[in-house]
Enzyme design. Structure first.
Site, PDB file in Angstrom:
ATOM      1  N   ASN A  63      11.805  26.490  20.397  1.00 55.84           N
ATOM      2  CA  ASN A  63      12.882  26.771  19.444  1.00 55.84           C
ATOM      3  C   ASN A  63      12.288  27.427  18.209  1.00 55.84           C
ATOM      4  OD1 ASN A  63      14.484  25.915  16.856  1.00 55.84           O
ATOM      5  ND2 ASN A  63      15.947  25.672  18.523  1.00 55.84           N
ATOM      6  N   SER A 114      17.882  28.417  21.187  1.00 55.07           N
ATOM      7  CA  SER A 114      18.521  28.393  19.866  1.00 55.07           C
ATOM      8  C   SER A 114      19.597  27.311  19.878  1.00 55.07           C
ATOM      9  CB  SER A 114      19.162  29.750  19.541  1.00 55.07           C
ATOM     10  OG  SER A 114      19.730  29.732  18.242  1.00 55.07           O
ATOM     11  N   GLU A 115      19.658  26.519  18.793  1.00 52.49           N
ATOM     12  CA  GLU A 115      20.521  25.339  18.814  1.00 52.49           C
ATOM     13  C   GLU A 115      22.012  25.655  18.848  1.00 52.49           C
ATOM     14  OE1 GLU A 115      18.666  25.263  14.569  1.00 52.49           O
ATOM     15  OE2 GLU A 115      18.160  26.023  16.562  1.00 52.49           O
ATOM     16  N   ASN A 116      22.404  26.919  18.626  1.00 52.88           N
ATOM     17  CA  ASN A 116      23.820  27.256  18.777  1.00 52.88           C
ATOM     18  C   ASN A 116      24.206  27.472  20.235  1.00 52.88           C
ATOM     19  OD1 ASN A 116      22.219  29.651  18.604  1.00 52.88           O
ATOM     20  ND2 ASN A 116      24.040  30.878  18.258  1.00 52.88           N
TER      21      ASN A 116
END
Length: 224
Positions: free
Chosen positions: A25, A48-50
Site C-alpha cells: 500500500n 489502495s484503501e479506496n
C-alpha cells in the site's frame, strides 16, 4: 553542501527493497512515486484503501482518467489482472494482515519506531484517515520523508511531539540523506549520501544514530 536525493530518487531507493510478489500500500504524497520505480523483473501488487488492487505507474499527461483514482484522489493506471472492490473489503485486507508493506509519509519518527504522520493543526491533513489501520495492519511499515522540515527541524526524533499514528510500527525510514532502520539499538543508519559525514547526519537528527562503522553509501540514478 552535500547533494540530497530528490524525492523521485528516494522513491527509487525504497522500491529496490520491495521483494517480488509483495502486496504493498502506498500512502498519500511522496509514497505514491514508488510505483514508478519497481525493477522490471519483479511483480508487485499495489493496493489502495479506496478499493483498488493492481495499480501501475502514474499515468502520462494524456492517459489520466479521473474516474480511476487512488485514496489520495490522484489518477492511477491499472495493470492486467487489476481489480476494484468496496472499500470495506479493502480495509478488511489491511486489518487482516494481508498487506506486506505500507509506505507512509511522516512528520516524525521516534527512536523506538513510533510514527506521527497526521496533525490537527492548520494546513495539515485534517484527520488520520486510514493510516492507523495501515500502521498496525501491514506487516512492515516503510516511511518515506525528507530528513528535515523546511525550517531545518529534525524529523527523526527521540520522542514524537505530534499525535501518534502508531507506536513502535516503523521498520525503515528512507530520507533524502539516509536509509535508517529501526533496530533493538534504536535508529541504525544503513546508508547515507556520499560526502555527508556521520557527525553531520547526526547533527541533522534529534535521536541518537547508530551504525557509524557499518553504514554504506546511499546511491540512486539520475532521475528526471
Amino acid at each position: 553542501m552535500t547533494d540530497k536525493l530528490t524525492r523521485r530518487q528516494v522513491a527509487w531507493r525504497l522500491a529496490q527493497d520491495i521483494q517480488d510478489g509483495m502486496y504493498v500500500n502506498l500512502g498519500i504524497g511522496m509514497p505514491e512515486l514508488v510505483a514508478n520505480y519497481i525493477p522490471g523483473d519483479r511483480e508487485i501488487v499495489f493496493h489502495s484503501e479506496n478499493g483498488i488492487l493492481g495499480m501501475g505507474p502514474e499515468p502520462g499527461g494524456n492517459e489520466a482518467d479521473y474516474d480511476l483514482i487512488n485514496a489520495g484522489k490522484k489518477p492511477v493506471t491499472m495493470l492486467p489482472g487489476g481489480s476494484f472492490f468496496h472499500h470495506a473489503d479493502s480495509f478488511g485486507m489491511v486489518r487482516g494482515g494481508h498487506i506486506n508493506i505500507c509506505v507512509l509519509g511522516a512528520f516524525q519518527v521516534s527512536s523506538a519506531g513510533d510514527l506521527a504522520n497526521w496533525s490537527t493543526g492548520g494546513g495539515g491533513v485534517p484527520a488520520v484517515g486510514g493510516a492507523m489501520d495501515l500502521a498496525v495492519g501491514a506487516r512492515r511499515v516503510f516511511v518515506m520523508t525528507d530528513h528535515n522540515t523546511k525550517t531545518g527541524d529534525p524529523k527523526l526524533v527521540q520522542e514524537c511531539s505530534y499525535p501518534l499514528t502508531g507506536p513502535r510500527v516503523v521498520s525503515t525510514v528512507y530520507t533524502d540523506l539516509a536509509v535508517v532502520d529501526v533496530t533493538e539499538q534504536g535508529l541504525t543508519v544503513r546508508e547515507k549520501v556520499d560526502g555527508l559525514t556521520f557527525d553531520e547526519l547526526q547533527s541533522r537528527t534529534d535521536a541518537e544514530l547508530h551504525g557509524r562503522e557499518t553504514c554504506g553509501v546511499l546511491k540512486a540514478p539520475e532521475i528526471g
